[in-house]
Design a protein around this motif. Structure first.
Motif, PDB file in Angstrom:
ATOM      1  N   TYR A  29      29.173  11.923  -9.327  1.00  0.00           N
ATOM      2  CA  TYR A  29      30.497  11.493  -8.885  1.00  0.00           C
ATOM      3  C   TYR A  29      30.399  10.213  -8.070  1.00  0.00           C
ATOM      4  O   TYR A  29      31.165   9.270  -8.253  1.00  0.00           O
ATOM      5  CB  TYR A  29      31.177  12.580  -8.048  1.00  0.00           C
ATOM      6  CG  TYR A  29      32.564  12.180  -7.635  1.00  0.00           C
ATOM      7  CD1 TYR A  29      33.628  12.415  -8.484  1.00  0.00           C
ATOM      8  CD2 TYR A  29      32.808  11.520  -6.440  1.00  0.00           C
ATOM      9  CE1 TYR A  29      34.898  12.016  -8.140  1.00  0.00           C
ATOM     10  CE2 TYR A  29      34.076  11.111  -6.091  1.00  0.00           C
ATOM     11  CZ  TYR A  29      35.117  11.366  -6.940  1.00  0.00           C
ATOM     12  OH  TYR A  29      36.367  10.971  -6.603  1.00  0.00           O
ATOM     13  N   VAL A 233      32.748  19.142  -3.119  1.00  0.00           N
ATOM     14  CA  VAL A 233      33.958  18.644  -2.468  1.00  0.00           C
ATOM     15  C   VAL A 233      34.010  19.121  -1.016  1.00  0.00           C
ATOM     16  O   VAL A 233      34.364  18.377  -0.100  1.00  0.00           O
ATOM     17  CB  VAL A 233      35.210  19.124  -3.224  1.00  0.00           C
ATOM     18  CG1 VAL A 233      36.465  18.744  -2.477  1.00  0.00           C
ATOM     19  CG2 VAL A 233      35.239  18.529  -4.604  1.00  0.00           C
ATOM     20  N   GLY A 236      31.895  17.106   1.112  1.00  0.00           N
ATOM     21  CA  GLY A 236      32.174  15.672   1.049  1.00  0.00           C
ATOM     22  C   GLY A 236      31.513  15.113  -0.183  1.00  0.00           C
ATOM     23  O   GLY A 236      30.297  14.909  -0.196  1.00  0.00           O
ATOM     24  N   ILE A 237      32.307  14.870  -1.224  1.00  0.00           N
ATOM     25  CA  ILE A 237      31.698  14.518  -2.508  1.00  0.00           C
ATOM     26  C   ILE A 237      31.074  13.129  -2.414  1.00  0.00           C
ATOM     27  O   ILE A 237      31.607  12.241  -1.780  1.00  0.00           O
ATOM     28  CB  ILE A 237      32.726  14.656  -3.650  1.00  0.00           C
ATOM     29  CG1 ILE A 237      32.030  14.752  -4.983  1.00  0.00           C
ATOM     30  CG2 ILE A 237      33.766  13.559  -3.625  1.00  0.00           C
ATOM     31  CD1 ILE A 237      32.868  15.389  -6.058  1.00  0.00           C
ATOM     32  N   SER A 283      38.434  14.644   3.516  1.00  0.00           N
ATOM     33  CA  SER A 283      37.375  14.174   2.617  1.00  0.00           C
ATOM     34  C   SER A 283      36.112  15.014   2.775  1.00  0.00           C
ATOM     35  O   SER A 283      35.003  14.530   2.601  1.00  0.00           O
ATOM     36  CB  SER A 283      37.094  12.693   2.856  1.00  0.00           C
ATOM     37  OG  SER A 283      37.036  12.439   4.237  1.00  0.00           O
ATOM     38  N   GLY A 284      36.271  16.284   3.088  1.00  0.00           N
ATOM     39  CA  GLY A 284      35.126  17.188   3.137  1.00  0.00           C
ATOM     40  C   GLY A 284      34.420  17.141   4.479  1.00  0.00           C
ATOM     41  O   GLY A 284      34.734  16.336   5.347  1.00  0.00           O
TER      42      GLY A 284
END
Lengths: 294, 360
Positions: A29, A233, A236-237, A283-284
């Motif tokens: 990702y 995710v 936090g990806i 955002s994780g």
């Protein structure tokens, strides 16, 4: 207390498998900016290859694992080259659908080769289990190996992305693909390499997963795949320590939830925690917040 | 006379297409040329067309990737089924048409409520985070449904959560075993109901897109900050698109559910959500008539491939990948853009907006 500890160890062990899968998700990702839904199915292929190597060809488990890593690495690069590279300029949704197509493809090829009946995967770890507290707490060798392997992988990956040329190239591409290309980084080769590493990790995860949970079917990979995606995710990806943390937390929540609340609700609990975390940290856990530019 | 604008013509053609398809199917049924398996597919096709249109509202018009649309469908399906079962106990001689209509409405209302509740947290997130949370909600709905039990005592509807089933009770909804003993609606009635539902969905969605609200929704999709700075209430319009979409999905679910005598919640897992997403993307994001055609074709495709038996899902997967790659080839994309540019230029030329030789 001892029972709690044993659940905790099982949770960490399952979480470590999620973490290894999530690392693959997260790296892909971060660099290709795509949700690789076929990642879960690469796990399944890895487990099947290892199974075949041991059961049909009588190879020692160690060789089986190596073979499945090689096959998955090649498979990952092939998928990237055949299905995702032509779509480099396309919308992310188009790539997502292609990934879903690849996922169906892998499942159905596996169905044709190995059939729909679940295969009983014999554990690749030979030695007995560790007993503590006068035999009250029993830690299986599979759980131990899983945890150790995942820690090793995490350390290795951190060193790789931090120190090596290729690792730095990966970080550069994930930061800004266009700028990286201008600096002379071969973006296609970097992305291909990321898929190779992610898929090799998936092979290890597949073997470890099936050593602990031995039923192997063409759909074995999909649920762990989705959970690992959730883990990525959650942490936090795009972040390597985040994937690790997310995976382990997810495993612990799932096992403890199943043990103490309800077996049915284990999965629901995992997703509920994810939602709550994302509401407070969008955002994780360890992800960098994205700043918006006008 | 004022020339009808282009959107009006496209919408009209979409309605016509659905109406013609309906009458073709009807006449095929009357003539007896439609195969039994095809006939059994009619109602699910209608349900999935509605699903595709409603998901297109979320994904295409509102620009939020949702991976949990089947969750709303399941809420609609099971609330509709349970309501229909209860209705039959209260009013024994109720007609199938009334039962279907009320079940669809109840399914829509429950899904709308769920969509609103889920929308509050979900719409605070962006992009892929939003996608994973919708997926999470879909799975949570499915897990919770596995713990619900509904049954009738006389005309009273009883509910329990998490208890193990009592074999003496005839359940309407039995946890993991799903809905049982559903008095299903005959295909003929269901198909007419499905046709009307498709038309209603089209009417709602096409009018929403053309309205002031629809333009606000699309403005929020195209540039959130710009839309916000000209006074568009982003949360309100995103919520509007999301809840309308959830409501339509619930109605589709009720229609779908009453077509079967038993129905398990496994039918509405992530794969189902993804299947609908595939319909939407292959039909063209934001393109309503594209969604209709691709939902109908892709729903029947695995059935048509039945002669290849074991290879059919393999073929489906390969078709999916190849179509995605071909439609995104630079050559093909360039060609399509050129075509649409040319037709745009012709139209502007015809309307007198540009003259020959003007730079465009």
């Amino acid at each position: 207390m001892v029972i709690f500890l044993s659940h905790l160890v099982n949770g960490v062990s399952l979480g470590s498998v999620y973490a290894i899968i999530a690392l693959g998700y997260s790296m892909v990702y971060g660099i290709a900016k795509m949700l690789n839904f076929a990642h879960g199915d690469v796990i399944m292929v890895g487990a099947y290859v290892c199974y075949s190597a041991i059961q049909y060809w009588g190879l020692p488990p160690f060789v089986g694992i190596l073979l499945s890593m090689v096959v998955c690495t090649l498979l990952g690069m092939l998928i990237e080259f055949g299905a995702y590279r032509p779509l480099r300029q396309a919308t992310s949704l188009a790539v997502l659908i292609t990934a879903i197509g690849v996922s169906y493809l892998l499942q159905n090829v596996a169905l044709l080769i190995w059939g729909a009946n679940p295969k009983v995967f014999s554990s690749v770890v030979g030695f007995g289990s560790l007993t503590l507290f006068n035999g009250e707490l029993k830690i299986t060798s599979e759980a131990l190996i899983t945890i150790v392997v995942s820690v090793l992988i995490m350390v290795g990956l951190t060193l790789f992305t931090g120190k090596t040329r290729m690792g730095k190239a990966m970080r550069a591409v994930s930061e800004d693909r266009g700028a990286a290309e201008l600096m002379g980084i071969n973006v296609n080769r970097t992305i291909s390499m990321t898929f190779a590493i992610g898929s090799a990790l998936a092979a290890i995860a597949g073997v470890l997963l099936c050593s602990s949970y031995p039923a192997l079917m063409p759909t074995t990979g999909s649920m762990p795949g989705i959970k690992a995606f959730t883990a990525a995710v959650f942490g936090g990806i795009g972040s390597i320590p985040g994937a690790m943390l997310g995976g382990i937390l997810l495993g612990i929540i799932e096992i403890l939830g199943k043990a103490y609340i309800s077996t049915e609700l284990g999965d629901a609990l995992v997703f509920a925690v994810l939602i709550i975390i994302l509401l407070f940290k969008p955002s994780g856990l360890l992800g960098r917040p994205e700043r918006e530019k006008v | 006379m004022k020339k009808p604008n282009r959107r009006f013509v496209t919408n009209l053609c979409t309605y016509l297409m659905v109406i013609i398809a309906f009458f073709v199917c009807r006449s095929m049924i009357d003539a007896g040329t439609m195969s039994r398996s095809m006939k059994g597919q009619l109602v699910p096709i209608c349900a999935y067309i509605v699903m595709a249109i409603s998901l297109n509202l979320t994904v295409g018009i509102s620009g939020e990737l949702s991976l949990g649309h089947a969750g709303f469908m399941s809420i609609g399906a099971f609330s509709g089924i349970i309501f229909a079962g209860w209705l039959r106990a209260v009013v024994p001689d109720v007609g199938n048409e009334v039962r279907l209509l009320l079940a669809i409405l109840v399914g829509g209302v429950f899904a709308l409520a769920a969509g609103f509740l889920i929308g509050i947290p979900v719409l605070r997130l962006r992009g892929d985070y939003l996608a994973i949370v919708t997926l999470a909600f879909g799975e949570i709905i499915r897990s919770l449904l596995n713990l619900c039990y509904f049954w009738l005592e006389g005309t009273d509807l009883r509910f329990s959560f998490g208890s193990s089933p009592d074999p003496a009770i005839k359940y309407l909804f039995n946890g993991p075993a799903g809905a049982q003993n559903v008095a299903k609606i005959p295909t003929e009635t269901g198909f007419i109901g499905g046709f009307i539902l498709v038309l209603v969905t089209l009417f709602v969605v096409l009018n929403l897109i053309g309205s002031r609200s629809g333009r606000a929704i699309m403005a929020a999709r195209d540039n959130r900050i710009a839309a916000e700075s000209v006074g568009v209430n982003i949360t309100k319009y995103k919520m509007m698109a999301f809840t309308v979409s959830a409501c339509l999905a619930g109605m589709a679910g009720a229609l779908f559910g009453l077509n079967y005598s038993t129905l398990q919640s496994v039918k509405f897992n992530v794969d189902a959500s993804i299947q609908v997403l595939v319909f939407v993307v292959l039909g063209g994001i934001g393109n309503i008539w594209g969604s209709i055609i691709s939902a109908a074709l892709l729903y029947v495709l695995p059935e048509m491939l039945r002669t290849f038996s074991t290879y059919r899902m393999l073929i489906y997967a390969i078709v999916l990948i190849i179509v995605m790659i071909i439609t995104n080839l630079p050559l093909v994309r360039g060609f399509v853009t050129q075509l649409s540019n040319a037709s745009e230029r012709r139209r502007m030329h015809r309307d007198g907006k540009i003259r020959k030789g003007d730079a465009v």
